[in-house]
Enzyme design. Structure first.
Site, PDB file in Angstrom:
ATOM      1  N   GLU A 119      -0.452 -26.303 -17.296  1.00 11.07           N
ATOM      2  CA  GLU A 119       0.446 -25.788 -16.263  1.00 11.07           C
ATOM      3  C   GLU A 119       0.744 -24.305 -16.458  1.00 11.07           C
ATOM      4  O   GLU A 119       0.791 -23.535 -15.486  1.00 11.07           O
ATOM      5  CB  GLU A 119       1.731 -26.608 -16.242  1.00 11.07           C
ATOM      6  CG  GLU A 119       1.509 -28.027 -15.722  1.00 11.07           C
ATOM      7  CD  GLU A 119       2.767 -28.886 -15.774  1.00 11.07           C
ATOM      8  OE1 GLU A 119       3.815 -28.377 -16.232  1.00 11.07           O
ATOM      9  OE2 GLU A 119       2.704 -30.055 -15.360  1.00 11.07           O
ATOM     10  N   HIS A 176       4.944 -30.501  -8.285  1.00 14.13           N
ATOM     11  CA  HIS A 176       5.583 -31.702  -8.836  1.00 14.13           C
ATOM     12  C   HIS A 176       6.129 -32.632  -7.747  1.00 14.13           C
ATOM     13  O   HIS A 176       6.623 -33.721  -8.060  1.00 14.13           O
ATOM     14  CB  HIS A 176       6.725 -31.304  -9.789  1.00 14.13           C
ATOM     15  CG  HIS A 176       6.245 -30.700 -11.071  1.00 14.13           C
ATOM     16  ND1 HIS A 176       5.794 -29.402 -11.161  1.00 14.13           N
ATOM     17  CD2 HIS A 176       6.155 -31.215 -12.330  1.00 14.13           C
ATOM     18  CE1 HIS A 176       5.444 -29.146 -12.408  1.00 14.13           C
ATOM     19  NE2 HIS A 176       5.650 -30.222 -13.133  1.00 14.13           N
TER      20      HIS A 176
END
Length: 344
Positions: free
Chosen positions: A173, A207
């Site tokens: 990420e 997300h």
């Protein structure tokens, strides 16, 4: 009024002054357009998330949760492929349109130079913010001995969930949303503040797909509560993204952002109410005495007194204040990326 130009030397001097003022000193046009940087950021986000839903091995279902070891292994392979593809695309853009050398690309990615001091200072800053939770975990709950021995680290990283949460997740990420996306915005001449408050939104949006996964595995949960849960997750992931982008720009060091990400994943959200040493929400006061009908195997807790809880909340506030005051001093670095965050 400037004096008249006389002689060829004076003419050359005047031309040099004009070049310095109007050409060399003028800001260069962005290597890529802001819309191209935004489009590539969306593409990288999709490249990262979409493969989770292309294969039965990675696609969540009521029978296969995202925490299943087989699903984690398949997702690790998918994330590795997505990261390699995104790195290749970014290297092409930086070299082709930004005319960046290999050394400059490594610098923009935050890979080089490596500064252990910058990383240590960043972790100290995060530890200051989590002073209260560290006090609760280490002293109140007695985890300090396990931390020193490293026993807890081994147990966590030996599980697939721990490997995903503390290694693969932070590394991949931060690579995508810091090392790759931020340099594109630097090339597009976004300001430092724009980079800090814009690029983490892609990180937060990535997300949101957890809402779909949560609905599959928790169908009994009302939709409104599931949406609120997803919005809350979007909020705190974006807030962390603001900090990680700030650290990346200030230190030019992706390793600092990765370790800060791992640390925050390990700590979780801090307790904001309730007594320390028990589940959040328990009233502050002595524990209820058990009776003969209680199950002997039921978990119990021992009250440590009101001062432990008071100390926790004082440290929580002090940590937030200390984080604010040390935000710039502890992220000062000679390796910062070429953007201005505040005027001197």
């Amino acid at each position: 009024m400037p004096p008249p130009v006389k002689g060829w030397r004076d003419r050359l001097s005047a031309l040099g002054h004009m070049y310095e003022k109007h050409i060399k000193g003028a800001p260069k046009a962005p290597a890529i357009s802001p819309s191209a940087a935004a489009l590539l950021s969306v593409v990288f986000t999709l490249i990262y998330v979409v493969p989770f839903y292309l294969s039965p091995a990675t696609r969540p279902s009521p029978q296969l949760t995202r925490d299943a070891p087989s699903s984690i292994r398949a997702r690790v392979r998918a994330v590795t492929f997505s990261s390699v593809l995104s790195v290749g695309l970014t290297v092409f853009v930086l070299h082709q349109y930004g005319d960046a050398s290999a050394q400059e690309i490594l610098k923009l990615f935050g890979f080089w130079p490596i500064s252990l001091l910058d990383t240590a200072r960043t972790l100290l800053l995060v530890a200051i913010l989590f002073a209260g939770p560290l006090f609760e975990r280490g002293l109140v709950d007695g985890g300090l001995k396990d931390w020193i021995r490293g026993r807890h680290v081994y147990q966590v990283l030996s599980s697939w969930i721990g490997y995903r949460n503390y290694v693969v997740g932070p590394v991949s990420e931060e690579l995508i949303w810091r090392s790759l996306i931020i340099p594109l915005h630097v090339l597009a001449h976004f300001s430092g503040k724009q980079i800090i408050f814009l690029t983490p939104l892609y990180f937060g949006i990535a997300h949101i797909h957890h809402l779909y996964e949560f609905r599959l595995t928790h169908p009994q949960t009302p939709l409104l509560l599931a949406v609120l849960r997803s919005l809350f997750q979007f909020t705190y992931t974006s807030l962390f993204g603001f900090f990680a982008a700030f650290v990346f720009l200030r230190t030019g060091n992706v390793y600092s952002a990765i370790l800060a990400h791992t640390f925050c994943n390990w700590m979780g959200l801090p307790r904001l109410y309730g007594r320390v040493g028990v589940e959040a929400g328990e009233p502050i006061g002595p524990p209820v005495a058990g009776n003969k009908n209680d199950d002997d195997d039921a978990p119990r807790y021992q009250s440590k007194g009101i001062m432990w809880t008071a100390t926790y909340y004082m440290l929580l506030v002090a940590g937030a204040v200390g984080f604010y005051w040390q935000l710039f001093p502890l992220t000062e670095s000679n390796h910062a990326l070429p953007v201005i965050l505040r005027e001197k």
